[in-house]
Design a protein around this motif. Structure first.
Motif, PDB file in Angstrom:
ATOM      1  N   TYR A 145       6.179  35.227  11.235  1.00 24.91           N
ATOM      2  CA  TYR A 145       7.135  34.448  12.026  1.00 24.91           C
ATOM      3  C   TYR A 145       6.580  34.133  13.411  1.00 24.91           C
ATOM      4  CZ  TYR A 145      11.496  33.281  14.490  1.00 24.91           C
ATOM      5  OH  TYR A 145      12.463  32.662  15.248  1.00 24.91           O
ATOM      6  N   ALA A 146       5.955  35.127  14.058  1.00 30.72           N
ATOM      7  CA  ALA A 146       5.414  34.923  15.407  1.00 30.72           C
ATOM      8  C   ALA A 146       4.340  33.846  15.424  1.00 30.72           C
ATOM      9  CB  ALA A 146       4.848  36.240  15.945  1.00 30.72           C
ATOM     10  N   VAL A 147       3.434  33.892  14.450  1.00 29.92           N
ATOM     11  CA  VAL A 147       2.362  32.896  14.396  1.00 29.92           C
ATOM     12  C   VAL A 147       2.904  31.530  13.983  1.00 29.92           C
ATOM     13  CG1 VAL A 147       0.167  32.282  13.295  1.00 29.92           C
ATOM     14  CG2 VAL A 147       0.629  34.667  13.924  1.00 29.92           C
ATOM     15  N   PHE A 148       3.856  31.528  13.049  1.00 26.86           N
ATOM     16  CA  PHE A 148       4.484  30.272  12.624  1.00 26.86           C
ATOM     17  C   PHE A 148       5.123  29.556  13.803  1.00 26.86           C
ATOM     18  CE2 PHE A 148       8.336  27.999  11.332  1.00 26.86           C
ATOM     19  CZ  PHE A 148       7.840  27.105  10.406  1.00 26.86           C
ATOM     20  N   GLN A 149       5.795  30.285  14.664  1.00 29.49           N
ATOM     21  CA  GLN A 149       6.454  29.685  15.822  1.00 29.49           C
ATOM     22  C   GLN A 149       5.453  29.004  16.748  1.00 29.49           C
ATOM     23  OE1 GLN A 149       9.742  29.261  16.557  1.00 29.49           O
ATOM     24  NE2 GLN A 149      10.074  30.031  14.475  1.00 29.49           N
ATOM     25  N   VAL A 150       4.250  29.550  16.831  1.00 26.86           N
ATOM     26  CA  VAL A 150       3.220  28.930  17.668  1.00 26.86           C
ATOM     27  C   VAL A 150       2.812  27.575  17.101  1.00 26.86           C
ATOM     28  CG1 VAL A 150       0.872  29.134  18.572  1.00 26.86           C
ATOM     29  CG2 VAL A 150       2.330  31.164  18.430  1.00 26.86           C
ATOM     30  N   PHE A 151       2.532  27.537  15.812  1.00 30.67           N
ATOM     31  CA  PHE A 151       2.016  26.310  15.206  1.00 30.67           C
ATOM     32  C   PHE A 151       3.108  25.267  14.981  1.00 30.67           C
ATOM     33  CE2 PHE A 151      -1.546  29.044  14.444  1.00 30.67           C
ATOM     34  CZ  PHE A 151      -2.640  28.183  14.406  1.00 30.67           C
ATOM     35  N   GLU A 152       4.265  25.704  14.535  1.00 28.02           N
ATOM     36  CA  GLU A 152       5.321  24.757  14.187  1.00 28.02           C
ATOM     37  C   GLU A 152       6.095  24.281  15.410  1.00 28.02           C
ATOM     38  OE1 GLU A 152       7.319  22.425  11.319  1.00 28.02           O
ATOM     39  OE2 GLU A 152       5.640  23.806  11.004  1.00 28.02           O
ATOM     40  N   ASN A 153       6.351  25.180  16.354  1.00 28.31           N
ATOM     41  CA  ASN A 153       7.234  24.851  17.483  1.00 28.31           C
ATOM     42  C   ASN A 153       6.599  25.033  18.856  1.00 28.31           C
ATOM     43  OD1 ASN A 153       9.479  24.357  15.683  1.00 28.31           O
ATOM     44  ND2 ASN A 153       9.652  26.576  15.444  1.00 28.31           N
ATOM     45  N   ASN A 154       5.301  25.352  18.875  1.00 26.15           N
ATOM     46  CA  ASN A 154       4.589  25.573  20.138  1.00 26.15           C
ATOM     47  C   ASN A 154       5.292  26.638  20.989  1.00 26.15           C
ATOM     48  OD1 ASN A 154       2.445  25.126  21.921  1.00 26.15           O
ATOM     49  ND2 ASN A 154       3.598  23.632  23.117  1.00 26.15           N
ATOM     50  N   ASN A 155       5.808  27.663  20.310  1.00 26.36           N
ATOM     51  CA  ASN A 155       6.523  28.748  20.962  1.00 26.36           C
ATOM     52  C   ASN A 155       5.695  30.029  20.835  1.00 26.36           C
ATOM     53  OD1 ASN A 155       8.242  30.742  21.856  1.00 26.36           O
ATOM     54  ND2 ASN A 155       9.712  30.527  20.182  1.00 26.36           N
ATOM     55  N   LYS A 156       5.120  30.478  21.946  1.00 27.79           N
ATOM     56  CA  LYS A 156       4.233  31.638  21.933  1.00 27.79           C
ATOM     57  C   LYS A 156       4.918  32.934  22.356  1.00 27.79           C
ATOM     58  CE  LYS A 156      -0.298  29.488  22.536  1.00 27.79           C
ATOM     59  NZ  LYS A 156      -1.561  29.551  23.316  1.00 27.79           N
ATOM     60  N   LYS A 157       6.224  32.896  22.547  1.00 27.82           N
ATOM     61  CA  LYS A 157       6.929  34.058  23.095  1.00 27.82           C
ATOM     62  C   LYS A 157       6.643  35.336  22.330  1.00 27.82           C
ATOM     63  CE  LYS A 157      11.530  35.814  24.226  1.00 27.82           C
ATOM     64  NZ  LYS A 157      12.988  35.507  24.303  1.00 27.82           N
ATOM     65  N   TRP A 158       6.798  35.299  21.019  1.00 29.89           N
ATOM     66  CA  TRP A 158       6.647  36.509  20.219  1.00 29.89           C
ATOM     67  C   TRP A 158       5.186  36.807  19.935  1.00 29.89           C
ATOM     68  CZ3 TRP A 158      10.982  38.429  21.190  1.00 29.89           C
ATOM     69  CH2 TRP A 158      12.155  37.672  21.161  1.00 29.89           C
ATOM     70  N   TYR A 159       4.395  35.781  19.773  1.00 28.91           N
ATOM     71  CA  TYR A 159       2.960  35.965  19.530  1.00 28.91           C
ATOM     72  C   TYR A 159       2.291  36.687  20.698  1.00 28.91           C
ATOM     73  CZ  TYR A 159      -1.992  34.736  19.526  1.00 28.91           C
ATOM     74  OH  TYR A 159      -3.372  34.787  19.611  1.00 28.91           O
ATOM     75  N   GLU A 160       2.699  36.350  21.910  1.00 26.64           N
ATOM     76  CA  GLU A 160       2.083  36.955  23.092  1.00 26.64           C
ATOM     77  C   GLU A 160       2.218  38.472  23.090  1.00 26.64           C
ATOM     78  OE1 GLU A 160       0.254  35.827  25.571  1.00 26.64           O
ATOM     79  OE2 GLU A 160       0.225  33.761  24.845  1.00 26.64           O
ATOM     80  N   ILE A 161       3.282  38.989  22.499  1.00 26.88           N
ATOM     81  CA  ILE A 161       3.497  40.441  22.485  1.00 26.88           C
ATOM     82  C   ILE A 161       2.496  41.136  21.570  1.00 26.88           C
ATOM     83  CG2 ILE A 161       5.143  42.291  21.973  1.00 26.88           C
ATOM     84  CD1 ILE A 161       7.395  40.351  22.609  1.00 26.88           C
ATOM     85  N   ILE A 162       2.147  40.498  20.447  1.00 28.98           N
ATOM     86  CA  ILE A 162       1.311  41.173  19.444  1.00 28.98           C
ATOM     87  C   ILE A 162      -0.082  40.575  19.294  1.00 28.98           C
ATOM     88  CG2 ILE A 162       3.286  41.978  18.085  1.00 28.98           C
ATOM     89  CD1 ILE A 162       2.708  39.613  16.152  1.00 28.98           C
ATOM     90  N   LYS A 163      -0.456  39.628  20.136  1.00 27.77           N
ATOM     91  CA  LYS A 163      -1.727  38.913  19.937  1.00 27.77           C
ATOM     92  C   LYS A 163      -2.938  39.844  19.930  1.00 27.77           C
ATOM     93  CE  LYS A 163      -2.424  37.606  24.797  1.00 27.77           C
ATOM     94  NZ  LYS A 163      -2.549  36.453  25.735  1.00 27.77           N
ATOM     95  N   ASN A 164      -2.879  40.924  20.705  1.00 27.06           N
ATOM     96  CA  ASN A 164      -4.005  41.849  20.759  1.00 27.06           C
ATOM     97  C   ASN A 164      -4.051  42.801  19.574  1.00 27.06           C
ATOM     98  OD1 ASN A 164      -4.991  40.835  23.227  1.00 27.06           O
ATOM     99  ND2 ASN A 164      -3.550  42.093  24.380  1.00 27.06           N
ATOM    100  N   LYS A 165      -3.030  42.739  18.734  1.00 27.79           N
ATOM    101  CA  LYS A 165      -2.988  43.571  17.532  1.00 27.79           C
ATOM    102  C   LYS A 165      -3.520  42.812  16.312  1.00 27.79           C
ATOM    103  CE  LYS A 165      -1.668  47.515  15.654  1.00 27.79           C
ATOM    104  NZ  LYS A 165      -2.216  48.824  16.100  1.00 27.79           N
ATOM    105  N   ILE A 166      -3.539  41.486  16.383  1.00 32.43           N
ATOM    106  CA  ILE A 166      -3.954  40.662  15.249  1.00 32.43           C
ATOM    107  C   ILE A 166      -5.475  40.564  15.201  1.00 32.43           C
ATOM    108  CG2 ILE A 166      -3.825  38.373  14.189  1.00 32.43           C
ATOM    109  CD1 ILE A 166      -1.120  38.001  15.566  1.00 32.43           C
ATOM    110  N   GLY A 167      -6.045  40.945  14.067  1.00 32.69           N
ATOM    111  CA  GLY A 167      -7.498  40.895  13.926  1.00 32.69           C
ATOM    112  C   GLY A 167      -8.034  39.488  13.844  1.00 32.69           C
TER     113      GLY A 167
END
Length: 252
Positions: free
Chosen positions: A213-235
């Protein structure tokens, strides 16, 4: 089933929980391109969560739920109609989402993500949603399944028809076999087994749901809010149709 194995100690099993955000459909039953006409989302995102002990992650998610239900601040917004039986990114309150995303950062897991810009897929995939899902799942799994002697892949799918589940497994297996043929040195003694369960049946699937969901929001809606929290956890995030890769050193 995809099998390349001798009897293996169950302690060596790696579990991969796989969920998606978005749907693989492109065309309607009447042949209308739903994506081009703005009636369907543009992206399909698949996330794979790897862990060596599925019971630990299940217990951790269960403990978090109990903790949130006892949270005095959150209890004020939990109406009788709201249920926290399981975590689901699309429907959870923002306050719950924030706590769950921060919780993900503390887990002993590895995360890989596949992003599919559906309109750029080959026509046979656009015409067959199950084929698109199966092949893209195979592309995501092929680089991580061989890293352990035995792998359990748990899909978050609600398909009630055995034929649909078998079709997805076949497409995944097809990709993996092709990959192994091109890399014979990787063909060690390992096996892959598949399961299909709704996301609420295991904490690992709920984590996969949140990541997708977090990554989908970035690509589909240009919404990085949730991705920013976990970006350093994603390999790794692979934008397969655009041949782009994002890592911790090269985030979105």
């Amino acid at each position: 089933r995809c099998h390349f194995f001798r009897p293996i100690d169950r302690a060596k099993i790696v579990y991969i929980f796989l969920d998606e955000s978005g749907k693989p459909e492109v065309y309607s039953s009447k042949g209308v391109n739903l994506v081009q006409n703005g009636f369907a989302i543009k992206f399909l995102v698949l996330s794979a969560i790897r862990c060596s002990d599925q019971l630990v992650i299940q217990q951790q998610v269960t403990d978090l739920k109990a903790k949130l239900l006892k949270d005095e601040k959150l209890s004020k917004i939990f109406s009788p109609a709201y249920s926290l039986d399981s975590f689901h990114a699309q429907t959870d309150y923002p306050e719950v989402k924030e706590k769950f995303y921060n919780f993900i950062n503390m887990l002993d897991i590895k995360i890989d993500v596949m992003v599919v810009e559906k309109i750029k897929c080959f026509e046979p995939l656009k015409r067959d949603p199950n084929k698109m899902y199966g092949i893209m799942a195979g592309q995501l799994l092929k680089n991580i399944c061989h890293q352990s002697e035995k792998t359990e892949v748990i899909f978050s799918r609600k398909d009630s028809k055995l034929k649909l589940r078998q079709e997805i497994e076949y497409k995944v297996q097809e990709i993996l076999v092709e990959f192994l043929e091109k890399h014979p040195s990787l063909e060690t003694n390992f096996s892959i087994n598949y399961q299909h369960n709704p996301h609420y049946t295991h904490g690992g699937l709920q984590v996969a749901d949140y990541v997708a969901y977090a990554v989908f929001q970035v690509f589909e809606n240009n919404n990085k809010k949730w991705y920013e929290i976990i970006k350093n956890k994603i390999g790794k995030i692979q934008d397969i149709c655009n041949k782009k890769y994002y890592t911790q050193s090269n985030p979105l």
